[in-house]
Design a protein around this motif. Structure first.
Motif, PDB file in Angstrom:
ATOM      1  N   THR A 150       7.335   2.901  -0.085  1.00  0.00           N
ATOM      2  CA  THR A 150       7.185   1.645  -0.827  1.00  0.00           C
ATOM      3  C   THR A 150       5.907   1.672  -1.649  1.00  0.00           C
ATOM      4  O   THR A 150       4.963   2.430  -1.358  1.00  0.00           O
ATOM      5  N   ALA A 151       5.873   0.824  -2.667  1.00  0.00           N
ATOM      6  CA  ALA A 151       4.673   0.704  -3.487  1.00  0.00           C
ATOM      7  C   ALA A 151       3.501   0.195  -2.653  1.00  0.00           C
ATOM      8  O   ALA A 151       2.351   0.601  -2.853  1.00  0.00           O
ATOM      9  N   GLU A 152       3.807  -0.681  -1.693  1.00  0.00           N
ATOM     10  CA  GLU A 152       2.743  -1.204  -0.833  1.00  0.00           C
ATOM     11  C   GLU A 152       2.110  -0.090   0.001  1.00  0.00           C
ATOM     12  O   GLU A 152       0.878  -0.038   0.146  1.00  0.00           O
ATOM     13  N   ASP A 153       2.944   0.794   0.540  1.00  0.00           N
ATOM     14  CA  ASP A 153       2.416   1.935   1.297  1.00  0.00           C
ATOM     15  C   ASP A 153       1.510   2.791   0.415  1.00  0.00           C
ATOM     16  O   ASP A 153       0.428   3.214   0.832  1.00  0.00           O
ATOM     17  N   ALA A 154       1.982   3.063  -0.783  1.00  0.00           N
ATOM     18  CA  ALA A 154       1.224   3.917  -1.693  1.00  0.00           C
ATOM     19  C   ALA A 154      -0.119   3.283  -2.042  1.00  0.00           C
ATOM     20  O   ALA A 154      -1.165   3.950  -2.010  1.00  0.00           O
ATOM     21  N   ARG A 155      -0.102   1.994  -2.378  1.00  0.00           N
ATOM     22  CA  ARG A 155      -1.352   1.330  -2.749  1.00  0.00           C
ATOM     23  C   ARG A 155      -2.337   1.313  -1.584  1.00  0.00           C
ATOM     24  O   ARG A 155      -3.550   1.483  -1.769  1.00  0.00           O
ATOM     25  N   SER A 156      -1.834   1.107  -0.367  1.00  0.00           N
ATOM     26  CA  SER A 156      -2.702   1.105   0.804  1.00  0.00           C
ATOM     27  C   SER A 156      -3.380   2.458   0.987  1.00  0.00           C
ATOM     28  O   SER A 156      -4.587   2.537   1.275  1.00  0.00           O
ATOM     29  N   LEU A 157      -2.626   3.530   0.800  1.00  0.00           N
ATOM     30  CA  LEU A 157      -3.194   4.871   0.931  1.00  0.00           C
ATOM     31  C   LEU A 157      -4.221   5.137  -0.158  1.00  0.00           C
ATOM     32  O   LEU A 157      -5.293   5.701   0.105  1.00  0.00           O
ATOM     33  N   LEU A 158      -3.904   4.739  -1.377  1.00  0.00           N
ATOM     34  CA  LEU A 158      -4.838   4.948  -2.480  1.00  0.00           C
ATOM     35  C   LEU A 158      -6.131   4.163  -2.267  1.00  0.00           C
ATOM     36  O   LEU A 158      -7.230   4.647  -2.562  1.00  0.00           O
ATOM     37  N   ASP A 159      -6.002   2.961  -1.744  1.00  0.00           N
ATOM     38  CA  ASP A 159      -7.184   2.137  -1.487  1.00  0.00           C
ATOM     39  C   ASP A 159      -8.016   2.670  -0.327  1.00  0.00           C
ATOM     40  O   ASP A 159      -9.195   2.331  -0.197  1.00  0.00           O
ATOM     41  N   SER A 160      -7.378   3.501   0.532  1.00  0.00           N
ATOM     42  CA  SER A 160      -8.092   4.016   1.707  1.00  0.00           C
ATOM     43  C   SER A 160      -8.726   5.380   1.476  1.00  0.00           C
ATOM     44  O   SER A 160      -9.299   5.951   2.409  1.00  0.00           O
ATOM     45  N   GLY A 161      -8.598   5.910   0.257  1.00  0.00           N
ATOM     46  CA  GLY A 161      -9.300   7.158  -0.040  1.00  0.00           C
ATOM     47  C   GLY A 161      -8.443   8.315  -0.497  1.00  0.00           C
ATOM     48  O   GLY A 161      -8.970   9.364  -0.888  1.00  0.00           O
ATOM     49  N   VAL A 162      -7.121   8.165  -0.447  1.00  0.00           N
ATOM     50  CA  VAL A 162      -6.238   9.200  -0.978  1.00  0.00           C
ATOM     51  C   VAL A 162      -6.316   9.157  -2.505  1.00  0.00           C
ATOM     52  O   VAL A 162      -6.211   8.085  -3.111  1.00  0.00           O
ATOM     53  N   GLU A 163      -6.490  10.309  -3.127  1.00  0.00           N
ATOM     54  CA  GLU A 163      -6.656  10.365  -4.586  1.00  0.00           C
ATOM     55  C   GLU A 163      -5.328  10.211  -5.330  1.00  0.00           C
ATOM     56  O   GLU A 163      -5.239   9.499  -6.334  1.00  0.00           O
ATOM     57  N   HIS A 164      -4.301  10.901  -4.839  1.00  0.00           N
ATOM     58  CA  HIS A 164      -2.968  10.831  -5.458  1.00  0.00           C
ATOM     59  C   HIS A 164      -1.902  10.741  -4.373  1.00  0.00           C
ATOM     60  O   HIS A 164      -2.000  11.427  -3.354  1.00  0.00           O
ATOM     61  N   VAL A 165      -0.897   9.922  -4.610  1.00  0.00           N
ATOM     62  CA  VAL A 165       0.249   9.865  -3.709  1.00  0.00           C
ATOM     63  C   VAL A 165       1.387  10.667  -4.322  1.00  0.00           C
ATOM     64  O   VAL A 165       1.587  10.663  -5.536  1.00  0.00           O
ATOM     65  N   ILE A 166       2.116  11.364  -3.458  1.00  0.00           N
ATOM     66  CA  ILE A 166       3.238  12.185  -3.897  1.00  0.00           C
ATOM     67  C   ILE A 166       4.528  11.496  -3.473  1.00  0.00           C
ATOM     68  O   ILE A 166       4.745  11.255  -2.277  1.00  0.00           O
ATOM     69  N   LEU A 167       5.355  11.180  -4.431  1.00  0.00           N
ATOM     70  CA  LEU A 167       6.613  10.502  -4.154  1.00  0.00           C
ATOM     71  C   LEU A 167       7.777  11.436  -4.455  1.00  0.00           C
ATOM     72  O   LEU A 167       7.871  11.975  -5.560  1.00  0.00           O
ATOM     73  N   GLY A 168       8.653  11.617  -3.485  1.00  0.00           N
ATOM     74  CA  GLY A 168       9.841  12.422  -3.673  1.00  0.00           C
ATOM     75  C   GLY A 168      11.085  11.582  -3.533  1.00  0.00           C
ATOM     76  O   GLY A 168      11.639  11.078  -4.507  1.00  0.00           O
TER      77      GLY A 168
END
Length: 245
Positions: A89-107
């Motif tokens: 989900t977009a919410e999961d991705a945003r949470s990871l990005l806000d926590s320090g992940v630079e890029h999220v990979i979506l497949g």
């Protein structure tokens, strides 16, 4: 996402809390390499300028089962990390990005709902890498177990239009086998888009690294060859004329 020079990115794939490397992405295959935080730190100590993290349980089951291990890696290292596996989900991705992940990979999520790429990019521009994993010339999802009928190059163009910062292209047919790379499929995706293409799958020698750079990829993800000591990170970086940054 930009690469000042061709980047060599070590992979830290996590399954059941351990660093592993699978063969062609199949459960029950491959080798375990122990503590994923130690593995990540080892690559950084050896000169990695970025890391590729995958929650394999998440990729297979759709839920991020190794969140604690991933969080520990992000906290432990000082280089950018790109993370995939179970981000649905977009919410999961945003949470990871806000926590320090630079890029999220979506497949799988990007295939099932392409608009998720645009939704995340709207609030976090330049952070989405779309993973296109190809088997027999077809994009596959759900841990490489389900075909989609999508052509990788055509799909790459669509995701670029939706705001993807890069394409991660994995040649599943050679992934984890250390039999060498195939540049043709990579070149097809590179030619289809203007954003960087990160290549993955089949790297067995430094000549493979050179071949992918010559094919136009902006970076390569390397797993088994580094873990098995076939060549060192420094040797791979030197093969493409720099520190891999």
């Amino acid at each position: 996402m930009t690469f000042e020079s061709f980047a060599v990115i070590p992979a830290v794939d996590v399954k059941d809390g351990e660093a592993v490397q699978l063969v062609q992405g199949e459960r029950g295959t491959g080798t375990r390499y122990g503590d994923p935080v130690a593995a990540a730190q080892r690559w950084v100590d050896q000169g990695a300028t970025a890391l590729h993290l995958v929650d394999l349980d998440g990729a297979f089951d759709g839920e991020r089962a190794n969140a604690a291990a991933i969080e520990a890696i992000v906290d432990a290292v000082s280089v950018p990390v790109q993370l995939g596996g179970g981000i649905r989900t977009a919410e999961d991705a945003r949470s990871l990005l806000d926590s320090g992940v630079e890029h999220v990979i979506l497949g799988t999520a990007a295939v099932e709902d392409p608009d998720i790429v645009a939704a995340i990019s709207e609030t976090h521009p330049g952070t989405v890498v779309v993973s296109l994993d190809a088997k027999d010339g077809e994009v596959v999802v759900s841990g490489w177990t389900e075909g989609t009928g999508l052509d990788p190059a055509a799909a790459a163009t669509r995701y670029e239009d939706l705001g993807a910062a890069a394409i991660l292209f994995t040649d599943v047919d050679v992934e984890g086998r250390q039999t060498g790379v195939r540049t043709g499929p990579v070149e097809a995706v590179v030619d289809a888009v203007d954003i960087p293409v990160i290549a993955s799958g089949g790297v067995a020698t430094v000549d493979d690294v050179r071949a992918l750079a010559a094919a136009g990829a902006g970076a390569v993800v390397v797993g088994t060859a580094l873990y098995e000591g076939t060549f060192t990170l420094a040797e791979a970086q030197a093969a493409v004329g720099g520190d891999g940054s």
